[in-house]
Design an enzyme around this catalytic site. Structure first.
Site, short mmCIF file in Angstrom:
data_model
loop_
_atom_site.label_atom_id
_atom_site.label_comp_id
_atom_site.label_asym_id
_atom_site.label_seq_id
_atom_site.Cartn_x
_atom_site.Cartn_y
_atom_site.Cartn_z
CG HIS A 200 30.55 35.65 39.51
ND1 HIS A 200 30.96 35.48 38.21
CD2 HIS A 200 31.50 36.43 40.11
CE1 HIS A 200 32.12 36.12 38.02
NE2 HIS A 200 32.45 36.70 39.16
CG ASP B 16 31.02 28.99 47.95
OD1 ASP B 16 30.04 29.41 47.29
OD2 ASP B 16 32.19 29.14 47.57
#
Length: 322
Positions: free
Chosen positions: A246, A12
């Protein structure tokens, strides 16, 4: 014998997603089969446009497949513009026209077809909400036996004192579609969960980012550009200098799993109530034994992750994918 690691990247984009895709693009041992988009850091139109922009910028041969725009229950979350910017790429100026377009196949259909075409060979690397993977499982449950592995950036299990980042309990990717995440973790394919327990252990600080900008040419400069809003957000959360790594940590786990320590247990997700999105390790007995034990990362060689990223970004582009 082909020793390339076949990968589907479900994403995303997203500042950290973009940085993860750059790492994949610079890995000669990776054959990127496709990029699947999902809502999350932006609405689906935004994340898909960003994936097309990155695919063109990185010269990827792999196709871009548009995926889910809402959670399985229809929920559409407001994008975290305070984290990634209004265009989800740090509000950098993007071209009005992009020379790439999406494929004619949806993300979950692509996942199903690709796993069936390459049984036992494909790694699914998912760094956004897990809606596309859950849709693929719902449409073709047999694919769970066909995936080589599934590496997920998501979740938080409380190790090193790290709880959620959108609530005290929940990490953003899991929170955006907890039902999908629960179904993915319950499926009988091998999942490795790279959660906040380890991603919060690795920080890219300003000196490191400046080094990337100096050593890694166009990509290093792009990382610096897209990460200004991102770094400012983390400064406001108490990270003195830099930001957590991340999604690139999930790529590092795929490439060099020895950098991570794991525990194995069934994983479940709270799908309602005030703890919605919480990831839990379940006992491997009783009712929970119906779920397979999955690998959950609990510690990481942070210096090793940073060195891996820096080393690969310095390397020439692999040009692989398709």
């Amino acid at each position: 014998m082909d020793t390339l690691k076949k990968v589907i990247f479900d994403t995303d984009p997203g500042v950290d997603d973009a940085m993860a895709l750059m790492l994949l693009a610079r890995c000669a041992e990776v054959e990127l089969l496709g990029v699947c988009t999902v809502f999350g850091n932006g609405h689906i139109d935004t994340t898909t446009r960003n994936a097309l922009f990155l695919a063109e910028r990185l010269g990827l041969a792999a196709g871009v497949h548009r995926g889910a725009g809402a959670a399985l229950d229809g929920t559409v979350h407001a994008p975290p513009v305070q984290v990634h910017g209004h265009n989800a790429l740090g509000d950098i100026e993007l071209p009005a026209q992009i020379g790439r377009d999406v494929s004619g196949q949806s993300a979950h259909e692509f996942i199903v077809d690709t796993l069936r075409r390459h049984p036992g060979e494909v790694s699914l690397l998912a760094v956004g909400p897990l809606t596309n993977l859950a849709l693929a499982l719902r449409s073709a449950p047999d694919i769970a036996s066909l995936a080589r592995e599934v590496v997920v950036m998501g979740g938080a299990f409380g190790h090193h004192g790290h709880g959620g980042n959108v609530s005290p309990f929940a990490e953003a990717n899991i929170y955006c579609d907890p039902v999908a995440a629960d179904e993915v973790f319950a499926a009988r394919w091998p999942v490795t969960v790279v959660g906040l327990d380890v991603t919060h252990q690795t920080v890219m600080g300003t000196p490191y980012l400046r080094t990337l900008a100096q050593e890694s040419g166009e990509l290093g400069a792009l990382i610096w550009e897209i990460s200004r809003v991102y770094q400012a957000f983390y400064r406001g959360t108490g990270v003195a200098d830099g930001f957590y790594v991340h999604d690139a940590s999930a790529v590092a786990c795929l490439l060099a799993p020895a950098l991570f320590d794991t525990v194995h247990a069934p994983v479940a997700v709270d799908t309602q109530g005030e703890t919605v999105g919480r990831t839990r390790l379940e006992p491997a007995t009783g009712a929970a034994s119906a779920r397979p034990a999955q690998a959950v990362c609990v510690d990481v060689d942070s210096a090793g992750v940073l060195e891996l990223y820096r080393e690969r970004l310095r390397a020439p582009a692999s040009g692989r994918g398709g």
